[in-house]
Design a protein around this motif. Structure first.
Motif, PDB file in Angstrom:
ATOM      1  N   LYS A 228      43.104  36.066  39.998  1.00  0.00           N
ATOM      2  CA  LYS A 228      42.621  36.416  38.648  1.00  0.00           C
ATOM      3  C   LYS A 228      42.290  37.912  38.494  1.00  0.00           C
ATOM      4  CE  LYS A 228      40.170  35.818  34.752  1.00  0.00           C
ATOM      5  NZ  LYS A 228      40.789  35.508  33.459  1.00  0.00           N
ATOM      6  N   VAL A 230      44.449  40.525  38.271  1.00  0.00           N
ATOM      7  CA  VAL A 230      45.526  41.458  38.604  1.00  0.00           C
ATOM      8  C   VAL A 230      46.850  40.749  38.303  1.00  0.00           C
ATOM      9  CG1 VAL A 230      46.597  42.858  40.406  1.00  0.00           C
ATOM     10  CG2 VAL A 230      44.113  42.522  40.402  1.00  0.00           C
ATOM     11  N   SER A 231      47.564  41.238  37.282  1.00  0.00           N
ATOM     12  CA  SER A 231      48.707  40.477  36.741  1.00  0.00           C
ATOM     13  C   SER A 231      49.734  40.115  37.816  1.00  0.00           C
ATOM     14  CB  SER A 231      49.364  41.266  35.615  1.00  0.00           C
ATOM     15  OG  SER A 231      49.780  42.535  36.097  1.00  0.00           O
ATOM     16  N   PHE A 232      50.047  41.081  38.693  1.00  0.00           N
ATOM     17  CA  PHE A 232      51.110  40.773  39.660  1.00  0.00           C
ATOM     18  C   PHE A 232      50.633  39.873  40.814  1.00  0.00           C
ATOM     19  CE2 PHE A 232      49.272  44.813  41.042  1.00  0.00           C
ATOM     20  CZ  PHE A 232      49.145  44.665  42.415  1.00  0.00           C
ATOM     21  N   GLU A 234      48.407  37.242  40.096  1.00  0.00           N
ATOM     22  CA  GLU A 234      47.978  35.965  39.526  1.00  0.00           C
ATOM     23  C   GLU A 234      48.982  34.846  39.788  1.00  0.00           C
ATOM     24  OE1 GLU A 234      46.929  36.515  35.410  1.00  0.00           O
ATOM     25  OE2 GLU A 234      45.039  37.500  35.907  1.00  0.00           O
ATOM     26  N   ASN A 235      48.435  33.728  40.212  1.00  0.00           N
ATOM     27  CA  ASN A 235      49.220  32.506  40.420  1.00  0.00           C
ATOM     28  C   ASN A 235      50.423  32.702  41.338  1.00  0.00           C
ATOM     29  OD1 ASN A 235      49.370  29.767  40.015  1.00  0.00           O
ATOM     30  ND2 ASN A 235      50.696  29.923  38.229  1.00  0.00           N
ATOM     31  N   ASN A 236      50.281  33.615  42.303  1.00  0.00           N
ATOM     32  CA  ASN A 236      51.381  33.926  43.208  1.00  0.00           C
ATOM     33  C   ASN A 236      50.945  33.695  44.666  1.00  0.00           C
ATOM     34  OD1 ASN A 236      53.430  34.993  44.710  1.00  0.00           O
ATOM     35  ND2 ASN A 236      53.596  36.904  43.540  1.00  0.00           N
ATOM     36  N   GLU A 255      44.235  47.869  36.487  1.00  0.00           N
ATOM     37  CA  GLU A 255      44.068  46.641  35.691  1.00  0.00           C
ATOM     38  C   GLU A 255      42.623  46.153  35.675  1.00  0.00           C
ATOM     39  OE1 GLU A 255      46.760  43.415  36.014  1.00  0.00           O
ATOM     40  OE2 GLU A 255      48.451  44.687  36.607  1.00  0.00           O
TER      41      GLU A 255
END
Lengths: 270, 302
Positions: A228, A230-232, A234-236, A255
């Motif tokens: 959660k 940090v866009s790159f 997230e969910n990775n 970010e």
């Protein structure tokens, strides 16, 4: 104790400090620490330490825990910069004896659950055990859940960081543990769920569970987003257990509005 | 004849006068002789059911609140299946949990290979800071139980199901091996109730003019290197006997700790599992009966 203006800022700082310390260490588990930030904030922000004890079962969340203990004054900035280094009190996974707040050595999953039950049997304080959804794949976790109900550990609260993420992929794909809420209820626990990245909500629900008159052990299932903030990340699943390059860190800090936090809290970031 | 687990039960009951002592078991209160404590001090007794990993975790958590906790099961199950919990929650945490592994060795008998722990000493000996005890008879087990609880540190206590003759007259000292019989031709080291057989063998050998020095190792760790080295230096040869794999038990400890090179033969179970049978049949099968011990000594002196 550092003066932090809000519980949201506490969580933001936990996030930034976790990434910075992991980057300095060159290894660690950023994903879980990122999404656990609000739960740690809910536990540590403006709460008297005398009344609660924290048992971290998911030991790989150490960076978020260390960051929280840094913000509450137990860890120094110098120590924060020494995570995972030779001679550091901030071991890769937390070890009893290194810091006053660390009651149990953890890392091998499931052990904190049983330790928490034992702790709850031996103290009148509220014992908070921080565990994760993936950790419920360990048989020992269920042994502990079963026994806490049998022994009526009403001073025991499990906080389940539920991000559907483990090293090899999504929990639901690797080895589904659902439905945790129904399973806990069937094991005779008092169950609450919450959006785990909303710190005020977590704090409110946690307080409700702590003060409940129920004779049962309690669990708060905190639904969080892996990585959660940090866009790159997230969910990775890639970011469960690897450090960041210099460039990735800069991008992530951008970010997370690190520059603004640095201005608002001079000398706090690493 | 009373067993070492009986001695433990009695020692535990005495130690229970101390209100800080708690007992946790995994559905084996009666078999491990913890039940007398449970009856007298029910509020300090916890049965976690068939869950050895949880038992150790709960014991460690309780111990972290300032109590001394005794955690009992069969050695085959604890440390057998609770090793990681012992390693992390007890040993690394440096918490005062006394792990009691009963029914260890071949002499559990008819239950067969699954229940015959022959690896527990190796597992427990490898953990930093762990005290490892293996009493020979009823009274030694009783005394070592009290000493272990008093020590208030991570400890493993190995016990047997089978009763053997009492053969230790002196009270044990934690960390010290005891010369039970003086001799000059060969040194025989032994741990656990097998001591009775080794002493019987020594008596038979004496009639043939062979003088054996018999050393009882009821503390395996910390290891008393002085007693065996001094004796071996005098006799020139050492044999060790144990109801355990030859990998990692008493014999290995001697080999690691001798301060000068002395020929050593390690006798136990080598790279095999046990099997069903009576205790005496099994000891015979694995060469650990009196005749087997006599043979080993004669062979070593040829």
């Amino acid at each position: 104790m550092k003066h932090i203006q809000s519980i949201q800022d506490f969580a933001k700082l936990v996030r930034i400090l976790s990434l910075q310390s992991i980057h300095l260490a060159g290894s660690g588990h950023p994903g879980g620490s990122l999404d656990a930030a609000e739960v740690f904030a809910a536990i540590y922000y403006a709460r008297s330490k005398e009344k609660i004890e924290v048992v971290l079962s998911a030991g790989h969340l150490a960076p978020a825990w260390y960051a929280s203990l840094y913000l509450t004054g137990e860890v120094t900035r110098h120590q924060m910069r020494s995570l995972r280094k030779l001679g550091s009190k901030l071991q890769g996974h937390p070890e009893r004896g290194t810091l006053p707040s660390i009651l149990n050595t953890s890392g091998p999953l499931g052990q904190g659950a049983s330790f928490g039950v034992g702790r709850a049997l031996g103290t009148k304080k509220t014992v908070l055990v921080i565990t994760s959804d993936g950790e419920h794949q360990e048989g020992q976790t269920w042994e502990a859940i079963m026994s806490a109900a049998q022994f009526g550990c009403s001073n025991l609260v499990f906080l389940v960081l539920h991000n559907n993420m483990q090293i090899d992929g999504h929990v639901t794909n690797i080895m589904n543990v659902e439905s945790l809420a129904e399973k806990y209820a069937a094991f005779h626990w008092e169950v609450q769920s919450v959006e785990g990245n909303k710190p005020l909500l977590v704090q409110k629900k946690l307080q409700k569970l702590i003060t409940s008159q129920s004779k049962k052990p309690r669990v708060l299932i905190c639904h969080t987003l892996a990585g959660k903030g940090v866009s790159f990340m997230e969910n990775n699943p890639l970011w469960h257990g690897k450090s960041l390059s210099d460039k990735e860190l800069q991008c992530a800090l951008g970010e997370l509005s690190a520059q603004k936090m640095k201005e608002n809290y001079p000398g706090v970031l690493l | 004849m009373k067993s070492t687990r009986d001695g433990f039960g009695e020692g535990l009951l005495e130690a229970g006068k101390n209100k800080n002592v708690w007992v946790v078991t995994a559905n084996l209160g009666e078999s491990t002789r913890a039940n007398a404590f449970a009856k007298k001090y029910p509020k300090r007794f916890i049965d976690v059911g068939v869950a050895e990993q949880n038992m150790i975790g709960i014991a460690a958590g309780l111990a972290s609140t300032g109590k001394t906790v005794v955690a009992t099961s069969f050695a085959a199950f604890s440390p057998g299946r609770s090793f990681d919990q012992i390693r992390v929650s007890v040993a690394l945490n440096k918490l005062p949990v006394i792990i009691v592994g009963s029914h260890a060795g071949l002499t559990v008998g008819e239950d067969g290979a699954t229940h015959q722990a022959l690896e527990d000493l190796a597992l427990m000996r490898s953990l930093p800071g762990m005290t490892v005890l293996s009493p020979a008879d009823f009274q030694e087990a009783r005394e070592l139980t009290k000493l272990a609880i008093k020590k208030n540190a991570p400890c493993y206590l190995r016990l047997s199901r089978q009763g053997f003759a009492d053969c230790v007259k002196e009270k044990p000292v934690l960390g010290k091996a005891a010369i039970i019989r003086k001799g000059k031709h060969i040194t025989l080291c032994v741990t656990g109730p097998l001591l009775a057989h080794v002493l019987e063998a020594a008596e038979l050998l004496a009639k043939q003019g062979i003088s054996c020095e018999v050393i009882n190792y009821s503390t395996i760790k910390p290891f008393d290197s002085t007693t065996v080295t001094k004796s071996g230096k005098k006799t020139g040869k050492i044999i060790s006997f144990e109801e355990h794999q030859t990998a990692g038990g008493l014999g290995s400890a001697i080999a690691e700790h001798l301060t000068i090179p002395i020929p050593l033969k390690i006798v136990g179970v080598t790279n095999r599992f046990g099997t069903s049978g009576t205790a005496s049949e099994l000891l015979k099968k694995f060469g650990l009966d009196v005749a087997g011990i006599v043979q080993e000594v004669i062979h070593a002196l040829q």
